[in-house]
Scaffold this active site. Structure first.
Site, short mmCIF file in Angstrom:
data_model
loop_
_atom_site.label_atom_id
_atom_site.label_comp_id
_atom_site.label_asym_id
_atom_site.label_seq_id
_atom_site.Cartn_x
_atom_site.Cartn_y
_atom_site.Cartn_z
N ARG A 92 -10.84 46.94 32.50
CA ARG A 92 -11.73 46.87 32.77
C ARG A 92 -13.15 48.02 33.25
NH1 ARG A 92 -14.79 44.15 38.40
NH2 ARG A 92 -14.58 46.10 39.30
N LYS A 186 -19.61 47.62 34.54
CA LYS A 186 -19.65 47.92 35.93
C LYS A 186 -20.62 49.02 35.93
CE LYS A 186 -17.25 48.24 40.49
NZ LYS A 186 -17.90 46.97 41.20
N GLU A 219 -23.69 35.56 41.92
CA GLU A 219 -22.58 36.56 42.42
C GLU A 219 -23.59 37.27 43.77
OE1 GLU A 219 -21.09 39.59 40.24
OE2 GLU A 219 -23.44 39.71 38.75
#
Length: 368
Positions: A92, A186, A219
Protein backbone atom coordinates in the site's frame (compact mmCIF):
# COMPACT_ATOMS: atom_id res chain seq x y z
CA UNK A 1 10.64 55.36 26.85
CA UNK A 2 13.73 54.78 24.66
CA UNK A 3 15.47 53.05 27.58
CA UNK A 4 12.52 50.65 27.99
CA UNK A 5 12.60 49.78 24.27
CA UNK A 6 16.33 48.98 24.44
CA UNK A 7 15.70 46.75 27.46
CA UNK A 8 12.91 44.89 25.63
CA UNK A 9 15.19 44.33 22.63
CA UNK A 10 17.85 42.87 24.91
CA UNK A 11 15.32 40.59 26.63
CA UNK A 12 14.03 39.24 23.30
CA UNK A 13 17.39 38.80 21.63
CA UNK A 14 17.50 35.45 19.86
CA UNK A 15 20.34 33.14 20.82
CA UNK A 16 22.70 32.17 18.01
CA UNK A 17 24.28 28.73 18.42
CA UNK A 18 28.00 29.02 17.78
CA UNK A 19 28.62 25.36 16.96
CA UNK A 20 26.91 22.05 16.24
CA UNK A 21 28.30 20.78 19.56
CA UNK A 22 26.44 23.49 21.47
CA UNK A 23 23.22 22.77 19.54
CA UNK A 24 23.39 19.01 20.11
CA UNK A 25 24.01 19.67 23.79
CA UNK A 26 20.81 21.73 23.94
CA UNK A 27 18.82 19.07 22.08
CA UNK A 28 20.13 16.39 24.43
CA UNK A 29 19.18 18.55 27.40
CA UNK A 30 15.63 18.90 26.10
CA UNK A 31 15.23 15.16 25.53
CA UNK A 32 16.79 14.22 28.88
CA UNK A 33 14.08 16.31 30.55
CA UNK A 34 11.41 14.12 28.91
CA UNK A 35 12.36 11.02 30.89
CA UNK A 36 10.60 8.16 29.10
CA UNK A 37 11.99 7.61 25.61
CA UNK A 38 9.28 6.33 23.23
CA UNK A 39 11.45 6.37 20.08
CA UNK A 40 14.31 3.87 20.38
CA UNK A 41 15.54 4.13 16.77
CA UNK A 42 15.07 6.07 13.52
CA UNK A 43 16.30 5.53 9.98
CA UNK A 44 16.98 8.39 7.56
CA UNK A 45 18.15 8.05 3.98
CA UNK A 46 19.50 11.59 4.36
CA UNK A 47 21.83 10.34 7.11
CA UNK A 48 22.33 7.03 5.34
CA UNK A 49 21.70 4.97 8.48
CA UNK A 50 20.05 4.53 11.87
CA UNK A 51 20.25 6.98 14.75
CA UNK A 52 19.57 6.01 18.36
CA UNK A 53 19.83 9.45 19.92
CA UNK A 54 16.33 11.01 19.86
CA UNK A 55 17.88 14.48 19.72
CA UNK A 56 19.10 13.62 16.22
CA UNK A 57 15.80 12.23 14.93
CA UNK A 58 15.09 15.09 12.55
CA UNK A 59 14.28 15.80 8.92
CA UNK A 60 15.39 18.84 6.86
CA UNK A 61 13.06 21.83 6.96
CA UNK A 62 13.30 22.19 3.16
CA UNK A 63 12.00 18.64 2.71
CA UNK A 64 8.91 18.96 0.53
CA UNK A 65 7.01 16.67 2.88
CA UNK A 66 7.40 19.37 5.55
CA UNK A 67 6.42 22.52 3.70
CA UNK A 68 4.30 21.14 0.81
CA UNK A 69 2.88 17.91 2.20
CA UNK A 70 4.41 15.96 -0.68
CA UNK A 71 4.86 12.68 1.13
CA UNK A 72 3.20 9.37 1.95
CA UNK A 73 3.43 7.10 4.96
CA UNK A 74 2.32 3.82 6.46
CA UNK A 75 2.42 2.01 9.78
CA UNK A 76 3.08 -1.61 10.68
CA UNK A 77 2.36 -3.12 14.08
CA UNK A 78 5.32 -4.61 15.93
CA UNK A 79 3.91 -7.31 18.16
CA UNK A 80 5.86 -9.78 20.29
CA UNK A 81 8.91 -9.45 18.05
CA UNK A 82 7.06 -9.79 14.75
CA UNK A 83 6.01 -7.23 12.16
CA UNK A 84 2.36 -7.99 11.47
CA UNK A 85 1.10 -7.84 7.88
CA UNK A 86 4.26 -6.02 6.82
CA UNK A 87 4.05 -6.85 3.13
CA UNK A 88 0.44 -5.68 2.77
CA UNK A 89 1.35 -2.36 4.37
CA UNK A 90 4.49 -2.05 2.25
CA UNK A 91 2.50 -2.73 -0.94
CA UNK A 92 0.00 0.00 0.00
CA UNK A 93 2.89 2.31 0.83
CA UNK A 94 4.39 1.88 -2.63
CA UNK A 95 1.00 2.33 -4.33
CA UNK A 96 0.57 5.60 -2.44
CA UNK A 97 4.04 6.72 -3.49
CA UNK A 98 3.29 5.96 -7.14
CA UNK A 99 0.02 7.91 -7.07
CA UNK A 100 1.81 10.81 -5.32
CA UNK A 101 4.49 10.77 -8.05
CA UNK A 102 7.31 10.04 -5.61
CA UNK A 103 10.11 7.87 -6.97
CA UNK A 104 11.70 5.21 -4.77
CA UNK A 105 15.19 5.91 -3.41
CA UNK A 106 15.74 2.13 -3.13
CA UNK A 107 14.08 -1.01 -4.51
CA UNK A 108 11.21 -2.52 -2.50
CA UNK A 109 13.46 -5.30 -1.19
CA UNK A 110 15.90 -2.76 0.21
CA UNK A 111 13.14 -0.74 1.89
CA UNK A 112 11.84 -3.95 3.49
CA UNK A 113 15.32 -4.92 4.67
CA UNK A 114 15.86 -1.45 6.20
CA UNK A 115 12.60 -1.73 8.14
CA UNK A 116 13.53 -5.15 9.53
CA UNK A 117 17.03 -4.01 10.49
CA UNK A 118 15.64 -0.87 12.13
CA UNK A 119 13.20 -2.91 14.22
CA UNK A 120 16.03 -5.23 15.24
CA UNK A 121 18.37 -2.42 16.26
CA UNK A 122 15.60 -0.80 18.32
CA UNK A 123 15.29 -3.99 20.45
CA UNK A 124 11.61 -3.08 20.79
CA UNK A 125 9.22 -6.03 21.05
CA UNK A 126 5.90 -4.21 20.95
CA UNK A 127 4.90 -0.96 19.29
CA UNK A 128 4.67 0.56 15.84
CA UNK A 129 6.98 0.92 12.88
CA UNK A 130 6.06 4.08 10.96
CA UNK A 131 7.70 5.04 7.69
CA UNK A 132 7.55 7.85 5.12
CA UNK A 133 8.53 8.48 1.53
CA UNK A 134 9.06 12.13 0.68
CA UNK A 135 9.76 14.02 -2.52
CA UNK A 136 12.89 14.99 -0.60
CA UNK A 137 14.73 18.15 0.42
CA UNK A 138 15.92 20.72 -2.08
CA UNK A 139 14.10 24.05 -1.96
CA UNK A 140 10.88 25.76 -0.93
CA UNK A 141 9.16 25.73 -4.32
CA UNK A 142 5.84 24.05 -5.05
CA UNK A 143 7.20 21.60 -7.59
CA UNK A 144 9.55 18.85 -6.51
CA UNK A 145 11.67 19.31 -9.65
CA UNK A 146 14.37 20.93 -7.51
CA UNK A 147 14.65 17.89 -5.22
CA UNK A 148 17.66 15.83 -6.23
CA UNK A 149 16.38 12.60 -4.68
CA UNK A 150 13.41 11.30 -2.73
CA UNK A 151 13.87 10.57 0.98
CA UNK A 152 12.91 7.57 3.13
CA UNK A 153 12.40 7.89 6.87
CA UNK A 154 11.29 5.33 9.43
CA UNK A 155 10.92 5.28 13.20
CA UNK A 156 10.12 2.71 15.86
CA UNK A 157 7.53 3.85 18.39
CA UNK A 158 7.52 1.91 21.63
CA UNK A 159 3.94 1.32 22.67
CA UNK A 160 2.11 -1.25 24.75
CA UNK A 161 -1.38 -2.18 23.62
CA UNK A 162 -3.94 -4.89 24.22
CA UNK A 163 -7.08 -6.18 22.57
CA UNK A 164 -9.85 -3.57 22.80
CA UNK A 165 -13.12 -4.87 24.25
CA UNK A 166 -15.06 -1.86 25.55
CA UNK A 167 -17.84 -0.09 23.69
CA UNK A 168 -17.23 3.39 22.29
CA UNK A 169 -19.33 6.29 21.10
CA UNK A 170 -19.11 7.78 17.61
CA UNK A 171 -20.38 11.03 16.10
CA UNK A 172 -20.95 12.08 12.52
CA UNK A 173 -18.15 14.32 11.33
CA UNK A 174 -19.03 17.78 10.04
CA UNK A 175 -15.54 18.11 8.54
CA UNK A 176 -15.69 17.54 4.76
CA UNK A 177 -14.13 14.21 3.83
CA UNK A 178 -11.34 13.97 1.29
CA UNK A 179 -12.04 13.48 -2.39
CA UNK A 180 -11.50 9.88 -3.58
CA UNK A 181 -8.05 10.58 -5.07
CA UNK A 182 -6.64 11.89 -1.80
CA UNK A 183 -8.66 9.55 0.43
CA UNK A 184 -7.23 6.48 -1.28
CA UNK A 185 -3.61 7.69 -1.00
CA UNK A 186 -2.16 7.36 2.50
CA UNK A 187 -0.52 10.77 2.35
CA UNK A 188 0.71 13.12 5.06
CA UNK A 189 -2.07 15.67 4.45
CA UNK A 190 -4.07 14.64 7.52
CA UNK A 191 -5.63 17.97 8.51
CA UNK A 192 -9.20 16.77 7.73
CA UNK A 193 -8.52 13.65 9.81
CA UNK A 194 -7.10 15.70 12.68
CA UNK A 195 -10.03 18.14 12.71
CA UNK A 196 -12.50 15.27 12.50
CA UNK A 197 -10.89 13.52 15.47
CA UNK A 198 -10.73 16.75 17.48
CA UNK A 199 -14.41 17.36 16.77
CA UNK A 200 -15.25 13.90 18.13
CA UNK A 201 -13.23 14.47 21.30
CA UNK A 202 -14.84 17.87 21.83
CA UNK A 203 -18.23 16.13 21.72
CA UNK A 204 -17.14 13.48 24.20
CA UNK A 205 -16.82 10.70 21.64
CA UNK A 206 -14.10 8.19 20.81
CA UNK A 207 -13.97 9.00 17.09
CA UNK A 208 -16.02 10.38 14.23
CA UNK A 209 -17.53 8.79 11.14
CA UNK A 210 -17.55 10.35 7.72
CA UNK A 211 -20.67 10.10 5.58
CA UNK A 212 -20.27 10.66 1.84
CA UNK A 213 -22.34 12.95 -0.39
CA UNK A 214 -24.71 10.08 -1.22
CA UNK A 215 -25.49 9.45 2.44
CA UNK A 216 -23.41 6.28 2.71
CA UNK A 217 -21.11 5.41 5.60
CA UNK A 218 -17.48 6.03 4.59
CA UNK A 219 -14.77 5.67 7.26
CA UNK A 220 -13.36 7.03 10.50
CA UNK A 221 -10.44 9.47 10.76
CA UNK A 222 -7.92 6.62 10.86
CA UNK A 223 -10.07 3.50 11.00
CA UNK A 224 -12.48 1.63 8.80
CA UNK A 225 -16.09 1.03 9.80
CA UNK A 226 -18.04 -2.24 9.59
CA UNK A 227 -21.41 -3.52 10.77
CA UNK A 228 -23.34 -6.71 11.31
CA UNK A 229 -26.99 -6.50 10.34
CA UNK A 230 -29.85 -8.47 11.86
CA UNK A 231 -29.44 -11.11 9.13
CA UNK A 232 -25.96 -11.78 10.56
CA UNK A 233 -24.17 -10.35 7.51
CA UNK A 234 -20.83 -8.62 8.03
CA UNK A 235 -20.83 -5.57 5.75
CA UNK A 236 -17.99 -3.16 5.12
CA UNK A 237 -18.16 -0.07 2.88
CA UNK A 238 -16.30 -0.62 -0.41
CA UNK A 239 -12.82 0.87 -0.72
CA UNK A 240 -13.47 2.81 -3.96
CA UNK A 241 -13.57 6.23 -2.28
CA UNK A 242 -11.84 5.57 1.05
CA UNK A 243 -8.50 4.23 2.22
CA UNK A 244 -8.07 0.48 1.84
CA UNK A 245 -7.39 -0.51 5.42
CA UNK A 246 -4.96 -3.43 5.69
CA UNK A 247 -6.62 -4.64 8.90
CA UNK A 248 -10.04 -4.32 7.27
CA UNK A 249 -8.87 -6.39 4.29
CA UNK A 250 -7.46 -9.02 6.63
CA UNK A 251 -10.77 -9.11 8.50
CA UNK A 252 -12.60 -9.79 5.23
CA UNK A 253 -10.18 -12.68 4.64
CA UNK A 254 -10.64 -14.18 8.12
CA UNK A 255 -14.37 -13.61 8.70
CA UNK A 256 -15.57 -16.41 6.37
CA UNK A 257 -14.45 -18.80 9.11
CA UNK A 258 -17.47 -17.61 11.09
CA UNK A 259 -19.66 -18.30 8.05
CA UNK A 260 -18.31 -21.86 7.99
CA UNK A 261 -19.19 -22.17 11.69
CA UNK A 262 -22.71 -20.92 11.03
CA UNK A 263 -22.29 -17.81 13.19
CA UNK A 264 -22.33 -15.37 10.25
CA UNK A 265 -24.49 -15.70 7.16
CA UNK A 266 -22.29 -13.70 4.78
CA UNK A 267 -19.27 -11.40 4.50
CA UNK A 268 -19.31 -8.64 1.89
CA UNK A 269 -18.55 -5.08 0.94
CA UNK A 270 -21.51 -2.88 0.03
CA UNK A 271 -22.77 0.66 0.36
CA UNK A 272 -24.43 1.20 3.72
CA UNK A 273 -26.81 4.08 4.47
CA UNK A 274 -26.64 5.91 7.77
CA UNK A 275 -30.13 4.62 8.63
CA UNK A 276 -29.08 1.04 7.94
CA UNK A 277 -25.91 1.43 10.00
CA UNK A 278 -27.71 2.94 12.98
CA UNK A 279 -30.22 0.07 12.85
CA UNK A 280 -27.48 -2.58 12.79
CA UNK A 281 -27.21 -5.38 15.31
CA UNK A 282 -23.53 -4.56 15.87
CA UNK A 283 -21.18 -1.90 14.54
CA UNK A 284 -17.44 -1.41 14.89
CA UNK A 285 -14.30 0.55 14.08
CA UNK A 286 -11.57 -1.61 12.51
CA UNK A 287 -7.92 -0.59 12.80
CA UNK A 288 -4.50 -2.10 13.41
CA UNK A 289 -4.06 -0.95 17.00
CA UNK A 290 -7.46 -2.16 18.24
CA UNK A 291 -8.06 -4.36 16.16
CA UNK A 292 -11.83 -3.81 16.69
CA UNK A 293 -13.63 -1.23 18.83
CA UNK A 294 -17.39 -1.82 19.06
CA UNK A 295 -19.53 1.24 18.39
CA UNK A 296 -22.39 1.11 20.86
CA UNK A 297 -23.71 4.61 20.26
CA UNK A 298 -23.70 6.86 17.21
CA UNK A 299 -25.03 10.42 17.54
CA UNK A 300 -26.94 9.50 20.71
CA UNK A 301 -28.51 6.49 18.94
CA UNK A 302 -27.72 3.18 20.69
CA UNK A 303 -26.55 0.48 18.30
CA UNK A 304 -28.23 -2.90 18.60
CA UNK A 305 -28.71 -4.08 22.17
CA UNK A 306 -25.71 -2.20 23.55
CA UNK A 307 -26.02 -1.25 27.20
CA UNK A 308 -25.20 2.42 27.59
CA UNK A 309 -24.62 4.67 30.56
CA UNK A 310 -26.25 8.09 30.39
CA UNK A 311 -24.86 10.55 32.92
CA UNK A 312 -26.39 13.71 34.30
CA UNK A 313 -24.27 16.82 34.57
CA UNK A 314 -21.12 15.95 36.44
CA UNK A 315 -17.38 16.32 36.45
CA UNK A 316 -15.61 13.47 34.70
CA UNK A 317 -13.47 11.85 37.39
CA UNK A 318 -11.88 9.09 35.31
CA UNK A 319 -9.53 11.38 33.42
CA UNK A 320 -7.54 14.54 33.90
CA UNK A 321 -9.71 17.04 32.06
CA UNK A 322 -12.24 17.89 34.85
CA UNK A 323 -14.65 19.45 32.37
CA UNK A 324 -18.43 19.37 32.66
CA UNK A 325 -20.47 16.98 30.53
CA UNK A 326 -24.24 17.01 30.30
CA UNK A 327 -24.79 13.74 28.42
CA UNK A 328 -21.63 11.73 28.06
CA UNK A 329 -18.13 11.84 29.52
CA UNK A 330 -15.07 12.74 27.50
CA UNK A 331 -13.65 10.17 25.13
CA UNK A 332 -10.97 8.60 27.41
CA UNK A 333 -13.91 7.61 29.64
CA UNK A 334 -16.35 6.83 26.85
CA UNK A 335 -16.80 3.13 27.47
CA UNK A 336 -20.56 2.62 27.48
CA UNK A 337 -21.16 -1.02 26.74
CA UNK A 338 -19.53 -4.33 26.01
CA UNK A 339 -18.56 -5.87 22.72
CA UNK A 340 -21.29 -7.87 20.97
CA UNK A 341 -20.85 -11.61 20.55
CA UNK A 342 -20.00 -11.50 16.84
CA UNK A 343 -17.82 -8.40 17.16
CA UNK A 344 -15.86 -10.20 19.86
CA UNK A 345 -15.50 -13.26 17.63
CA UNK A 346 -14.17 -11.07 14.81
CA UNK A 347 -11.82 -9.30 17.19
CA UNK A 348 -10.53 -12.65 18.42
CA UNK A 349 -9.87 -13.74 14.83
CA UNK A 350 -7.71 -10.68 14.21
CA UNK A 351 -5.99 -10.77 17.59
CA UNK A 352 -5.13 -14.45 17.28
CA UNK A 353 -3.83 -13.75 13.79
CA UNK A 354 -1.51 -11.12 15.25
CA UNK A 355 -0.37 -13.57 17.93
CA UNK A 356 0.05 -16.81 16.03
CA UNK A 357 -0.40 -16.43 12.26
CA UNK A 358 2.20 -18.15 10.07
CA UNK A 359 5.29 -16.19 9.07
CA UNK A 360 3.70 -15.41 5.71
CA UNK A 361 1.55 -13.01 7.72
CA UNK A 362 3.99 -12.15 10.52
CA UNK A 363 7.63 -11.38 9.77
CA UNK A 364 10.08 -12.23 12.53
CA UNK A 365 12.39 -9.37 13.50
CA UNK A 366 16.04 -10.52 13.32
CA UNK A 367 17.17 -9.32 16.76
CA UNK A 368 20.83 -9.98 17.57
Amino acid sequence: MAEREVQNVEESKVHVFSSSTELIGKLDENWNAVGHQPYPAMYSSIFGGVVLNPAMMMIPIDDHMVHRGHGVFDTTILFNGYLYDLDAHLDRFLRSASLAKISLPYPRSTLRSILLQLAAVSKCQKGELRYWLSAGPGDFHLSSSGCSKSAFYAIVIKEDFSQWKDGVRAVTSSVPMKTPLFATIKNVNYLPNVLSQMEAEEKGAFASIWVDDNGYVAEGPNMNVALINHDRELIMPPFDNILTGCTAVRLLELAPRLVEEGRLKDVKTANVSVEEAKSAAEMMFVGSGLPIAPIVMWDEKPIGNAITEVHGERTCQQCCCSRQYTIMPCWPCSKYGKMGELSLALSDLLWNDMVSAPETQRVRVPYE
